[in-house]
Scaffold this motif. Structure first.
Motif, mmCIF file in Angstrom:
data_model
loop_
_atom_site.group_PDB
_atom_site.id
_atom_site.type_symbol
_atom_site.label_atom_id
_atom_site.label_comp_id
_atom_site.label_asym_id
_atom_site.label_seq_id
_atom_site.Cartn_x
_atom_site.Cartn_y
_atom_site.Cartn_z
ATOM 1 N N SER A 105 14.484 39.637 9.915
ATOM 2 C CA SER A 105 14.942 38.275 9.643
ATOM 3 C C SER A 105 13.784 37.440 9.112
ATOM 4 C CB SER A 105 15.494 37.615 10.912
ATOM 5 O OG SER A 105 14.443 37.370 11.834
ATOM 6 N N TYR A 106 14.141 36.348 8.468
ATOM 7 C CA TYR A 106 13.137 35.398 7.992
ATOM 8 C C TYR A 106 12.330 34.834 9.162
ATOM 9 C CZ TYR A 106 11.327 30.909 6.347
ATOM 10 O OH TYR A 106 10.513 29.836 6.073
ATOM 11 N N GLY A 181 18.716 44.533 10.196
ATOM 12 C CA GLY A 181 18.780 43.179 9.664
ATOM 13 C C GLY A 181 20.038 42.944 8.854
ATOM 14 N N GLY A 182 20.665 44.021 8.418
ATOM 15 C CA GLY A 182 21.898 43.984 7.635
ATOM 16 C C GLY A 182 22.306 45.418 7.357
ATOM 17 N N TYR A 186 20.014 45.160 2.951
ATOM 18 C CA TYR A 186 18.755 44.738 3.568
ATOM 19 C C TYR A 186 17.668 45.805 3.426
ATOM 20 C CZ TYR A 186 16.975 40.812 6.321
ATOM 21 O OH TYR A 186 16.334 39.661 6.718
ATOM 22 N N ASN A 319 12.714 37.951 2.470
ATOM 23 C CA ASN A 319 13.594 37.875 3.644
ATOM 24 C C ASN A 319 14.403 36.578 3.636
ATOM 25 O OD1 ASN A 319 11.589 40.039 4.767
ATOM 26 N ND2 ASN A 319 13.280 39.949 6.256
ATOM 27 N N TRP A 320 13.770 35.500 3.190
ATOM 28 C CA TRP A 320 14.500 34.226 3.122
ATOM 29 C C TRP A 320 15.678 34.340 2.161
ATOM 30 C CZ3 TRP A 320 15.755 30.730 -0.722
ATOM 31 C CH2 TRP A 320 16.242 29.482 -0.282
ATOM 32 N N ASP A 323 18.432 36.559 3.672
ATOM 33 C CA ASP A 323 19.131 35.861 4.745
ATOM 34 C C ASP A 323 20.052 34.778 4.204
ATOM 35 O OD1 ASP A 323 17.850 37.518 6.478
ATOM 36 O OD2 ASP A 323 16.773 35.962 7.578
ATOM 37 N N ARG A 324 19.635 34.132 3.122
ATOM 38 C CA ARG A 324 20.504 33.144 2.482
ATOM 39 C C ARG A 324 21.737 33.818 1.883
ATOM 40 N NH1 ARG A 324 21.003 27.912 2.842
ATOM 41 N NH2 ARG A 324 21.570 27.817 0.630
ATOM 42 N N LYS A 328 22.827 34.207 6.763
ATOM 43 C CA LYS A 328 22.142 34.206 8.060
ATOM 44 C C LYS A 328 21.346 32.922 8.249
ATOM 45 C CE LYS A 328 19.955 38.058 9.201
ATOM 46 N NZ LYS A 328 19.126 39.282 9.045
ATOM 47 N N LEU A 329 21.125 32.204 7.162
ATOM 48 C CA LEU A 329 20.403 30.920 7.207
ATOM 49 C C LEU A 329 21.295 29.825 6.632
ATOM 50 C CD1 LEU A 329 16.830 31.828 5.959
ATOM 51 C CD2 LEU A 329 17.464 31.148 8.265
#
Length: 329
Positions: A105-106, A181-182, A186, A319-320, A323-324, A328-329
């Motif tokens: 994850s981020y 993470g996915g 991922y 990662n950001w 996750d976007r 996830k974010l």
């Protein structure tokens, strides 16, 4: 700044990636050698140490990190444990080289970077494609202006399910989000996204739609996304991991106002340059151990001979973005 005359590596994890892509490379660089390896599976780690002539093996990560002869750690475990092992190592004063993605994850990436900053111990991430001749040639073509001003980026990736994906009682860790993470996104997309950000700058906006179309495992298996780089350059991507064999694709298109560059990320098809001259193919050779150029840069950084920029700070934006895209974010 850490400066090591000889970099004595300890491996945490000895899975498939360490057999050829990375593992042998650590012993091919002047002033670098592998002195210990760890896996929770005793038979596996004993076999690995014997086959690769590594003098010591462990089944406990703390014992390997505590080995006084080990002064740098390679983390080659599934992403969910990257942050834990990296922080343990850095708090012990030992630099880390982490397999991609940097973490699950981020937020975990941010934790790793914080400890690296607090301890002053460097952290590197295995985005080795930045250093491979194949992708450096793509960068050269872009920077030389062969296709003019770059106006759009498109990623297209599709593959059929793997045989292991059908075993619902023993699914591979790569499709277990709490470990990976996915899903496969991922695991594979980080290489594409990191390489593009290294070339065009950080992605500052990203949105995505995920779905599970195959029903083989809980993780997403089909993703569509759009994103924008800091320069304003827009891009899009589609990934499908349950496609029919006829739809297999591994392709990135860099579209300019004077031409286009098409290339693959995993199959290393010839780079196709489309300009007013027509279509030209280029295929730079990569080394047998694909992580060798990056590992050499990491070793030379730790020896105080050079600066390797493939660090935790530069790896975190990937990662950001993921996750976007996965919301996830």
């Amino acid at each position: 700044m850490i400066s090591l005359k000889t970099v004595n590596w300890g491996f945490i994890g000895c899975g498939e990636v360490t057999e050829k892509k990375s593992g042998p490379a650590f012993n091919m660089i002047e002033g670098s050698k592998v002195v210990a390896v760890m896996s929770r599976d005793e038979e596996k780690v004993k076999s690995y140490a014997r086959r690769h002539n590594i003098p010591r093996w462990y089944t406990d990560a703390q014992e390997l990190i505590g080995d006084e002869d080990v002064n740098a750690i390679y983390i080659a475990t599934p992403p969910s444990s990257h942050a834990t092992f990296a922080i343990m190592a850095m708090k012990a004063g030992k630099p880390v080289y982490i397999e991609k993605p940097m973490a699950a994850s981020y937020e975990d990436c941010a934790r790793i970077n914080r400890i690296s900053k607090e301890t002053g111990v460097p952290c590197f991430v295995a985005y080795y494609r930045r250093y491979l001749p194949y992708f450096q040639k793509v960068r050269e073509l872009v920077e030389s202006g062969e296709i003019g001003n770059v106006i759009n980026i498109q990623i297209r990736f599709a593959q059929p399910p793997r045989n292991l994906d059908y075993n619902s009682t023993n699914l591979p860790w790569r499709v277990q989000p709490d470990i990976a993470g996915g899903g496969y996104f991922y695991d594979l997309a980080p290489h594409q996204l990191d390489m593009l950000q290294d070339m065009f700058g950080c992605i500052l906006e990203a949105e995505g739609y995920k779905s599970n179309r195959g029903g083989l495992y809980p993780a997403e298996d089909t993703i569509s996304a759009c994103f924008k780089f800091e320069s304003g350059l827009p891009g899009s991507g589609s990934w499908c991991f349950v496609a029919h064999d006829s739809a297999k694709e591994d392709r990135i298109e860099i579209i300019g106002d004077k031409g286009m560059i098409c290339f693959s990320v995993f199959t290393y098809e010839p780079i196709a340059l489309h300009t007013q001259r027509g279509r030209e193919e280029i295929l730079p050779p990569n080394p047998p151990h694909v992580q060798l150029p990056l590992i050499k840069a990491v070793v030379e950084h730790l020896q105080g001979k050079a600066i390797c920029t493939c660090d935790g700070i530069s790896a975190t934006p990937t990662n950001w973005v993921m996750d976007r895209i996965l919301n996830k974010l």
